[in-house]
Design an enzyme around this catalytic site. Structure first.
Site: not given
Ligand SMILES: *[C@@H]1O[C@H](CO)[C@@H](O)[C@H](O)[C@H]1NC(C)=O
Ligand SMILES: *[C@@H]1O[C@H](CO)[C@@H](O)[C@H](O)[C@H]1NC(C)=O
Ligand SMILES: *[C@@H]1O[C@H](CO)[C@@H](O)[C@H](O)[C@H]1NC(C)=O
Ligand SMILES: *[C@@H]1O[C@H](CO)[C@@H](O)[C@H](O)[C@H]1NC(C)=O
Ligand SMILES: *[C@@H]1O[C@H](CO)[C@@H](O)[C@H](O)[C@H]1NC(C)=O
Ligand SMILES: *[C@@H]1O[C@H](CO)[C@@H](O)[C@H](O)[C@H]1NC(C)=O
Ligand SMILES: *[C@@H]1O[C@H](CO)[C@@H](O)[C@H](O)[C@H]1NC(C)=O
Ligand SMILES: *[C@@H]1O[C@H](CO)[C@@H](O)[C@H](O)[C@H]1NC(C)=O
Ligand SMILES: *[C@@H]1O[C@H](CO)[C@@H](O)[C@H](O)[C@H]1NC(C)=O
Ligand SMILES: CC(=O)N[C@H]1CO[C@H](CO)[C@@H](O)[C@@H]1O
Length: 491
Positions: A60, A63, A79, A118, A178-179
């Protein structure tokens, strides 16, 4: 214990010492993972594998992360979950390219420990490549998110900083934080981070640091403030200057569809404004606009190189990737082609990076594309279509032996470009110049349509069988150049 202490000191030094040498060996965990990837890749069904879009070697992808130019190469991370075509515990996959077109797969950059890896971004510290990412601890419902660092001396083997995390949200009003997207200005590093208010409206926060370890909260860059702008979370913020304006690019979750807008489960778009490094206030001048109107576009990340603002997005959407036919083949998700941004009035234009032209390997068609004519391609193609925009246009993109039907239409009456993928319609107003053309990129299982100068772009996955078949369903003859494209990513 002693060893732990030494490692701690060693990594503590890394953050502050530019000349510290990191080990560049793939350790046991890394070796086992690469052995798994290498042997299990051969089991993938390759029918829908893309030829010039980055996709995971197995498993999989969502992002894009850590997009940066470092030591003569572009790096993109993403990701990644190698053990299935599902959103499992997150790793960071890694690819590099000299030109944003030809990509090579590198060792998996980050492997989850107590934390899942993440999204985040990259920075260059002397000769070291640094990463800042969100460590996600817990599960979907009960979790904690804070910001972690990792470093590499060779751009391939990364070491997590020993005293992670380095940045947490000081009030405990939400675990969603996050991010981080990092950049440098003057003596400070800045990050924007996606989060939400106590009453669950999405917001983007700004922080800075002089040493990557001690962070200072500065301001709320933007927050969802009313019903039409309602979003329960802002993901993947990015903040940069473009042609004299500041751009806040973000992926809000929870905006309801409104007419033609916000038709996908979640959105990606931007607001323009001005920003001051004295007050840390972003003064918004334009409403949120979607960046891309296709079915599968989310979580963009940009970087700057030679004065150009380059951008990449996840070529997927949360509720489509999980059901996409490639899942049955052992993989899921991809990145869009790389794009360059520019500003025209209040609209950000997206054009494919110039190096995409190096993929062209002869033409399948050049000249008049008559009504009802069909052109059969192998699995890839680039079409440049000119038309009389005072007359409607309709192009059918389908499989030579079946599969998805994608219709690209210029709806003259409503002055809209319409992309119909098997009955799922996405459409938006367009004002074509007289010499405007459509530039269409077809890959084994994708369509990207760039209208005019890139003011309107659609990115959608599609699954034709037996190669692409393009048919002119218009009442007018079109002028088309259709190129065959070479492969530029590993199978
Ligand atoms: C998948 O990888 C594992 C671990 O390396 C290996 O034992 C197994 O044989 C591989 N499976 C296939 C089908 O290659
Ligand atoms: C998530 O973690 C919490 C705390 O450990 C636990 O109580 C809960 O059952 C977990 N939920 C799921 C869906 O695993
Ligand atoms: C919500 O915000 C949008 C964009 O700023 C604005 O156009 C609209 O009038 C606002 N609606 C309300 C009810 O405040
Ligand atoms: C969005 O749609 C949901 C479900 O239809 C509805 O419950 C909610 O009130 C809507 N929110 C807004 C802000 O319009
Ligand atoms: C995904 O969500 C969008 C927006 O809610 C909806 O229109 C679409 O039908 C959904 N697709 C799937 C495959 O569930
Ligand atoms: C495309 O690939 C073929 C075969 O590998 C090669 O001969 C040709 O030079 C390539 N074309 C371009 C434009 O790179
Ligand atoms: C595409 O159109 C053809 C011809 O109308 C039809 O047979 C086929 O079922 C369609 N494919 C899909 C996926 O709907
Ligand atoms: C389209 O081209 C064909 C072949 O050149 C020509 O016969 C036909 O008249 C043209 N149609 C229009 C509408 O110009
Ligand atoms: C490039 O085009 C040549 C000539 O048509 C063809 O033989 C070759 O297979 C193509 N290369 C690729 C990689 O498609
Ligand atoms: C106006 C016109 O000739 N339209 C044609 C376009 O192509 C389709 C498919 O071949 C025909 O059915 C239409 O008649």
């Amino acid at each position: 214990m002693a060893l732990l202490k030494i490692i701690t000191v060693f990594f503590a030094l890394v953050a502050t010492c530019l000349s510290c040498k990191l080990s560049s060996e793939c350790d046991q965990q890394c070796t086992d993972l690469e052995a798994y990837i290498l042997s299990n890749r051969s089991t993938l069904n390759t029918r829908y594998r893309l030829q010039y879009h980055v996709s995971p070697p197995i498993g999989w992808m969502n992002d894009p992360n850590g997009f940066i130019y470092y030591e003569s190469k572009y790096h993109i991370f993403y990701q990644y979950y190698p053990y299935g075509a599902v959103h499992g515990d997150m790793f960071w996959g890694h690819s590099t390219s000299p030109d944003l077109v030809n990509w090579e797969t590198l060792l998996t950059a980050l492997i989850p420990g107590e934390e899942q890896i993440f999204s985040g971004s990259a920075f260059v510290l002397g000769t070291t490549l640094g990463l800042i990412y969100t460590g996600h601890v817990g599960n979907d419902t009960v979790h904690d998110q804070s910001q972690y660092l990792a470093f590499s001396d060779d751009g391939e083997i990364f070491h997590k900083y020993a005293s992670n995390p380095v940045l947490r949200r000081s009030d405990a009003i939400t675990p969603d934080f996050r991010d981080p997207k990092i950049w440098k200005n003057g003596d400070y590093w800045y990050v924007v981070i996606g989060s939400k208010t106590a009453d669950k409206r999405g917001e983007v926060l700004l922080y800075r640091t002089a040493d990557l370890l001690n962070w200072q909260y500065l301001s709320v860059i933007a927050e969802a403030n009313n019903a039409t702008e309602y979003a329960f979370m802002m993901e993947c913020p990015d903040f940069f200057e473009l042609d004299g304006k500041y751009v806040l690019m973000t992926s809000p979750q929870g905006m309801n569809a409104s007419g033609d807008r916000y038709q996908n489960l979640y959105q990606t778009g931007y607001m323009l404004g001005s920003f001051s490094y004295e007050t840390f206030q972003f003064t918004v001048e334009t409403e949120f606009q979607e960046l891309d109107f296709g079915h599968d576009f989310y979580a963009t990340q940009s970087t700057e190189k030679d004065g150009k603002r380059l951008l990449i997005g996840w070529f997927g959407m949360w509720n489509s990737t999980e059901y996409a036919p490639e899942v049955a083949d052992g993989w899921a998700g991809a990145l869009t082609i790389f794009r360059e941004l520019s500003l025209s009035g209040t609209r950000i234009l997206m054009t494919p990076v110039a190096a995409m032209e190096t993929l062209r390997n002869g033409t399948a068609k050049e000249g008049t594309f008559t009504t009802s004519e069909t052109v059969v391609l192998s699995q890839t193609g680039e079409l440049i279509v000119s038309a009389d925009w005072t007359v409607g246009v309709s192009l059918l993109l389908t499989g030579n032996t079946g599969g998805s039907n994608v219709t690209l239409e210029w709806d003259l009456e409503n002055k809209k470009v319409v992309v119909d993928r098997d009955g799922e319609v996405r459409q938006v107003e367009w004002t074509p110049g007289t010499s405007a053309s459509w530039r269409i990129f077809l890959d084994t299982s994708s369509v990207e349509l760039f209208c005019g100068d890139g003011e309107v772009v659609f990115s959608s996955r599609a699954y034709p069988e037996g190669g692409w078949l393009v048919e002119n369903k218009s009442t007018q003859n079109l002028t088309a150049t259709i190129y065959n494209l070479n492969r530029s990513v590993p199978l």
